[in-house]
Design an enzyme around this catalytic site. Structure first.
Site, PDB file in Angstrom:
ATOM      1  N   HIS A  83      -4.675  -2.154   1.163  1.00  0.00           N
ATOM      2  CA  HIS A  83      -5.300  -1.741   2.420  1.00  0.00           C
ATOM      3  C   HIS A  83      -6.736  -1.310   2.144  1.00  0.00           C
ATOM      4  O   HIS A  83      -6.989  -0.227   1.610  1.00  0.00           O
ATOM      5  CB  HIS A  83      -4.496  -0.586   3.006  1.00  0.00           C
ATOM      6  CG  HIS A  83      -4.898  -0.205   4.404  1.00  0.00           C
ATOM      7  ND1 HIS A  83      -5.274  -1.124   5.354  1.00  0.00           N
ATOM      8  CD2 HIS A  83      -4.978   1.017   5.004  1.00  0.00           C
ATOM      9  CE1 HIS A  83      -5.557  -0.486   6.486  1.00  0.00           C
ATOM     10  NE2 HIS A  83      -5.388   0.801   6.294  1.00  0.00           N
ATOM     11  N   ASP A 130      -4.352  -7.510   3.093  1.00  0.00           N
ATOM     12  CA  ASP A 130      -4.195  -6.191   3.706  1.00  0.00           C
ATOM     13  C   ASP A 130      -2.914  -6.141   4.529  1.00  0.00           C
ATOM     14  O   ASP A 130      -2.738  -6.931   5.455  1.00  0.00           O
ATOM     15  CB  ASP A 130      -5.406  -5.887   4.597  1.00  0.00           C
ATOM     16  CG  ASP A 130      -5.502  -4.416   4.959  1.00  0.00           C
ATOM     17  OD1 ASP A 130      -4.479  -3.826   5.345  1.00  0.00           O
ATOM     18  OD2 ASP A 130      -6.614  -3.857   4.864  1.00  0.00           O
ATOM     19  N   SER A 152      -9.905   1.502   8.215  1.00  0.00           N
ATOM     20  CA  SER A 152      -8.692   1.367   9.008  1.00  0.00           C
ATOM     21  C   SER A 152      -8.980   1.750  10.471  1.00  0.00           C
ATOM     22  O   SER A 152      -9.859   1.160  11.089  1.00  0.00           O
ATOM     23  CB  SER A 152      -7.570   2.203   8.391  1.00  0.00           C
ATOM     24  OG  SER A 152      -6.314   1.813   8.890  1.00  0.00           O
TER      25      SER A 152
END
Length: 513
Positions: free
Chosen positions: A482, A452, A233
């Site tokens: 995610h 995602d 991320s």
């Protein structure tokens, strides 16, 4: 509610079970006697004072805190000293909390550094709970993570008391009237003032660039010639910035759940509106609903909550529109959360907001006693120092119809967030978009997931393109949630393991279905 680019939302419960660290010695440390320093071959960062470059890490058993017990197993903790201001490396220093577990096999490659996202996520808390997910990598790597500057045990910032955070939950994040708008903007500005008071001089020195320079010092002190790194991320943006600053130091680097480095403030908000709407559509289809109709039903629920919050089983608390939206967001981070979303939405339709409130509390790191975590505080301090854009209310209002067209559920919130996130921020931002070009770096594996929600798939291709020719290598997973690695795809896991363990670079564009 925090911005949605947060890997830590997936693991809020696990993070509560892990611990911080402290210095000291232990007779159970491994063969280095609990101490480690840079190997002679590890290239020293330029301009770093000798006292910092040659420092020794005193690894010791991690200690528990009031919030969590010490992690099980052979996890060790230490403190790294780094310059507070990298433009004045001979000046004041800051302490950074580290955690590691030594490689379990004999054929050790080196250290593998992890950043789990945020910005603002605690690697010291997260790393032990993630260790089982990377057991194959643990055989040949020391697993290492840390709390970046301004986060948790590394002089973490708390901008508000728990009582003030709970009170702010009543502020409407999608204001419809002039009074609601004034309250929303005042609350945003007050948050910045609280951060300035809490962070002091640290406020100007918690940027992604600062942390990337910390990473290179960390690499050297850990004794590695090259940086081996796994960024998730926001950790992908951090990895890209590191590669730009130190292309010659790039070892085996994986970027998973990739932040689009070419998106500005408005671009990120629109990307997320699109990503979460896609995930919601996929969820609705899985329940047999037509996505458009299902989204309109949820939007209707949120509209009713805006006018009249729902009662909950939590004394004195009601489910507001903003809390409900937060509760919807959390289970979209992983397909395994979809049944919980179904149950919570059904309960809300029947007049009980308790389940959505519980999901929102998980996202907001609120425990049953009413204490809140500080991830969102650190996240805001870091991102507002990084980002120089400060959209005005007028600019936001002009784009709201576009955001709402992209997502009837999430668009308005993410649009308004652009005006409130860094409202009247006391420190200027550094750039519009981060620089991640890394000509000459070794190949970097960029992993994108088509489902995602928080970091939409398009960001992976953009990251690879900006890293440069023969550097960015894209691996695609047609999945949900995610992140891709460790999410159930043997194809993804095998490709990442082969790259990190053997140096085998997959063909650019490889797709795992």
């Amino acid at each position: 509610m925090a911005r949605l680019v947060r890997w830590t939302a997936l693991t809020a419960a696990a993070a509560l079970l892990t611990a911080g660290c402290s210095g000291g010695s232990s007779d159970e440390d491994k063969d280095d006697g609990g101490r480690s320093s840079a190997a002679p071959s590890a290239a020293a960062p330029s301009g770093v004072p000798k006292a910092l470059a040659s420092q020794t890490l005193d690894w010791a058993r991690c200690k528990g805190t009031d919030e969590a017990p010490a992690p099980d197993g052979d996890w060790q903790c230490a403190t790294l000293r780094a310059p507070l201001d990298w433009s004045d490396p001979d000046g004041e220093t800051i302490d950074l909390a580290l955690i590691r577990s030594r490689a379990s096999g004999d054929d050790r490659i080196g250290s593998l550094l992890f950043n789990f996202g945020g910005p603002g996520g605690s690697g010291v808390s997260m790393m032990p709970s993630y260790g089982d997910s990377v057991s194959s990598l643990h055989q040949r790597y020391d697993l290492v993570s840390w709390d970046p500057r301004g986060v948790a045990a590394s002089e973490g910032v708390r901008c508000r008391t728990d009582e003030a955070i709970e009170a702010a939950e009543s502020v409407d994040s999608t204001p419809d009237t002039a009074a609601e708008e004034r309250a929303y903007l005042k609350d945003a500005a007050d948050f910045g003032k609280g951060c300035e008071q809490a962070a002091g001089k640290l406020m100007k020195h918690v940027s992604t660039t600062d942390t990337a320079r910390d990473m290179d010092l960390m690499r050297h002190v850990l004794g590695d010639e090259k940086l081996h790194y796994f960024g998730i991320s926001y950790g992908t943006e951090l990895g890209g910035v590191y590669a730009h600053l130190f292309p010659e130091r790039v070892g085996r680097v994986v970027l998973d759940a990739v932040v689009d480095p070419g998106a500005d403030t408005m671009g990120h908000a629109e990307n997320q509106a699109r990503g979460f709407q896609r995930a919601l559509d996929d969820y609705l289809e899985s329940t047999g609903q037509e996505p458009g109709q299902g989204s309109r039903k949820i939007a209707g629920l949120l509209e009713r909550l805006d006018a009249e919050p729902l009662p909950t089983s939590s004394p004195g608390r009601k489910l507001t529109q903003t809390l409900a939206l937060t509760g919807i967001v959390l289970p979209l981070y992983s397909e395994s959360g979809w049944p919980a979303l179904t149950s919570a939405l059904e309960a809300a339709e029947e007049g009980d907001g308790s389940e959505l409130l519980a999901l929102a509390d998980g996202y907001n790191e609120r425990d049953p006693s009413g204490r809140y975590g500080t991830t969102t505080h650190s996240q805001r301090v870091i991102s507002c120092l990084d980002d120089k854009q400060r959209p005005t209310v007028e600019e936001t209002k002009k784009l709201l119809p576009r955001f709402e067209k992209v997502s009837p559920v999430f668009g308005a919130f993410l649009g308004w967030d652009t005006a409130g996130w860094c409202r009247d921020w006391p420190v200027a931002g550094q750039h519009e978009t981060p620089e991640v070009s890394a000509p000459g770096a070794a190949p970097i594996l960029v992993v994108g997931n088509t489902g995602d929600p928080a970091t939409p798939y398009e960001g992976a291709r953009r990251m690879a393109d900006e890293l440069g020719k023969d550097v960015g290598v894209v691996l695609t997973w047609k999945g949900e949630g995610h992140g891709a690695y460790g999410s159930g795809s043997d194809c993804v896991d095998s490709a990442v393991d082969a790259y990190l363990l053997k140096g085998t670079v997959p063909k650019d564009g490889k797709v795992c279905s």
